[in-house]
Each structure stands twice: as C-alpha cells, then as structure tokens.
Design a protein around this motif. Structure first.
Motif, mmCIF file in Angstrom:
data_model
loop_
_atom_site.group_PDB
_atom_site.id
_atom_site.type_symbol
_atom_site.label_atom_id
_atom_site.label_comp_id
_atom_site.label_asym_id
_atom_site.label_seq_id
_atom_site.Cartn_x
_atom_site.Cartn_y
_atom_site.Cartn_z
ATOM 1 N N ILE A 8 38.430 45.870 11.279
ATOM 2 C CA ILE A 8 38.973 46.998 10.519
ATOM 3 C C ILE A 8 40.348 47.325 11.089
ATOM 4 N N GLN A 33 36.137 46.042 -1.958
ATOM 5 C CA GLN A 33 36.273 47.479 -1.709
ATOM 6 C C GLN A 33 37.679 47.966 -2.035
ATOM 7 N N VAL A 70 38.294 52.660 2.303
ATOM 8 C CA VAL A 70 38.385 51.364 2.981
ATOM 9 C C VAL A 70 38.581 50.300 1.914
ATOM 10 N N ASN A 71 39.514 49.397 2.149
ATOM 11 C CA ASN A 71 39.857 48.359 1.181
ATOM 12 C C ASN A 71 39.557 46.983 1.762
ATOM 13 N N SER A 72 39.225 46.043 0.895
ATOM 14 C CA SER A 72 38.940 44.685 1.330
ATOM 15 C C SER A 72 40.215 43.960 1.747
ATOM 16 N N ARG A 124 34.051 55.485 12.464
ATOM 17 C CA ARG A 124 34.836 54.519 11.700
ATOM 18 C C ARG A 124 34.063 54.098 10.452
ATOM 19 N N PRO A 125 34.760 53.770 9.349
ATOM 20 C CA PRO A 125 34.052 53.273 8.160
ATOM 21 C C PRO A 125 33.402 51.942 8.440
ATOM 22 N N GLU A 171 46.878 53.115 4.960
ATOM 23 C CA GLU A 171 45.683 52.551 4.328
ATOM 24 C C GLU A 171 44.818 51.820 5.359
ATOM 25 N N THR A 172 43.508 51.868 5.145
ATOM 26 C CA THR A 172 42.557 51.194 6.014
ATOM 27 C C THR A 172 41.939 50.008 5.279
ATOM 28 N N PHE A 173 41.841 48.878 5.972
ATOM 29 C CA PHE A 173 41.297 47.655 5.379
ATOM 30 C C PHE A 173 40.208 47.079 6.279
ATOM 31 N N ALA A 174 39.242 46.413 5.657
ATOM 32 C CA ALA A 174 38.170 45.734 6.376
ATOM 33 C C ALA A 174 38.146 44.270 5.942
ATOM 34 N N ARG A 229 44.403 49.378 10.238
ATOM 35 C CA ARG A 229 45.169 50.348 9.457
ATOM 36 C C ARG A 229 46.605 49.855 9.326
#
Length: 238
Positions: free
Chosen positions: A85, A66, A70-72, A226-227, A93-96, A87
């Motif tokens: 998840i 991703q 949302v980013n990997s 939330r994503p 930036e948001t990451f999962a 930030r």
C-alpha cells in the motif's frame, strides 16, 4: 479447388498462438532498492481498455478493481509484492498493489487504475513521489503467480521473487509519514504586509533512522489503521 474452412481455421489459430508465444518481454530494468520514499514512473489503465476486456473489472487476485479511498495498482510483484500500500505524495491518493500486467514485468513502472478512460487519459504518464505505507506479502505473491508460470511475464516475476526472497522478506522499517507535497505560493507574489504577517513555513520533518518494530515476513505494523485488501480468492481465474 476451395479449401474447406474447417481446415483453414485451426491453422490461423495456430499462427495467432505462435505470435503470442513469441511476444518479447519488456526491456529489463534493475530493481530499485527498497525505501519508504521513492520516485517512480507511473502510467494509468482502466478496465475498458482492449487488453483488459477479458478480465472485465477484475484484478489479478480475482477481486474487483478498487476505486475510492483505496485504488488498485498494477506492477511487477517482484518489485512491490501484492498487498503493498502506498500514497502518491503529489495527490494524496492511496493505492494497493493487487494487479500485474505483461508490459510491467521486469520494470520499475507502476500502472495506476482509473475508473474511466477520461481519468486514465488525464493522468497519462507521470513521475511521482510515493510513500510506502505497508509492505506487501512475498509468499502470497508466489502463491498467486506460480500456477500461472506458463506465461513468460509471470515466469520472470516468479524467478526474481525467488532470487530476491531473502531481501524482500526482511522487516521493512517505516519512519514518520510525510505530508502531501504541494507548492506554496511565492512570497514575492504576496502583498508585503500579508507576507510579513504570514506564519513561518513548517520545517521539514526528517525520517527517523530507528527501525520500527516489525513482524516476520517483511511487514512493519502501521502506526495507525490502514486500509486492507479484499481476501485472496485462490480459485479465481486469471
């Protein structure tokens, strides 16, 4: 007498396999205590790196890596289970967490996915402040990892997930969200009149110590939408 190639090739392949099997694991680091806010060492990776080419743009869950809202992120799932998840406070930036890697097993480093080599190189290695927005799923992590324990780095994650199971599945309370960190301009650099007329800086908001309502399995329901990760594909190769 020339040795037939057909007899040499299998031996060469055996040497390669033996070399991979004896590859030492990264130096073990003691896990960090679970907390909503953490200071973490981060690196960056992209799907066109040599050690990721065999997976193309797929993550460890069998879905696409991703990049966007949302980013990997890749890490040891016994530190941050799949589905966590967070930030990055410095960038917003948001990451999962949906990926893992050999070099991350047993460490407190998180590898952030970047869609290009230039973005990966620009990030380099940084220590960041992260805020957990949603705690991941330990049982889902085990379901993905256990069929892959022929690999030493996966066995390490599975062993630690099981040894920390009670801790990692406890409800994870989340306090108020923190604003993105930024450096305000120095007052001395502002004109005297502008400095006098500038509104006072907002006071820091303390994190609430009252636990948020939680559901079983280490999840704290977020205060707002939330994503979400893409669904887990159990049959996806890895």
């Amino acid at each position: 007498m020339q040795i037939p190639t057909v007899r040499v090739l299998p031996f060469a392949l055996c040497l390669v396999v033996a070399g991979c099997a004896s590859r030492p694991l990264p130096k073990y680091e003691r896990p960090l205590a679970r907390a909503q806010f953490q200071s973490i060492r981060t690196t960056a990776y992209t799907h066109t790196e040599g050690d990721h080419l065999q997976y193309a743009n797929r993550n460890a869950c069998g879905d696409c890596l991703q990049a966007g809202p949302v980013n990997s992120a890749s890490c040891d799932w016994s530190r941050w289970p799949v589905g966590t998840i967070f930030r990055v406070q410095e960038t917003g930036e948001t990451f999962a967490v949906d990926d893992y890697g050999w070099a991350l097993s047993g460490t407190n480093t998180i590898d952030l996915y970047k869609p290009s080599r230039s973005a990966m190189n620009a990030w380099g290695t940084r220590r960041i402040h992260l805020e957990i927005l949603n705690w991941g799923d330990v049982d889902r992590s085990l379901a993905i990892l256990e069929p892959r324990t022929k690999f030493a780095h996966v066995r390490r994650m599975v062993t630690e997930l099981k040894s920390r199971y009670a801790e990692l599945t406890r409800p994870f309370p989340l306090g108020p969200s923190s604003p993105v960190a930024s450096a305000p301009p120095a007052a001395a650099a502002m004109p005297a009149r502008a400095a006098a007329e500038a509104p006072p800086a907002p006071r820091a908001v303390a994190v609430a110590t009252v636990a948020a309502p939680s559901s079983p399995g280490g999840f704290a329901p977020p205060s707002q939408s939330r994503p979400l990760l893409t669904p887990f594909n159990a049959s996806a190769p890895r």
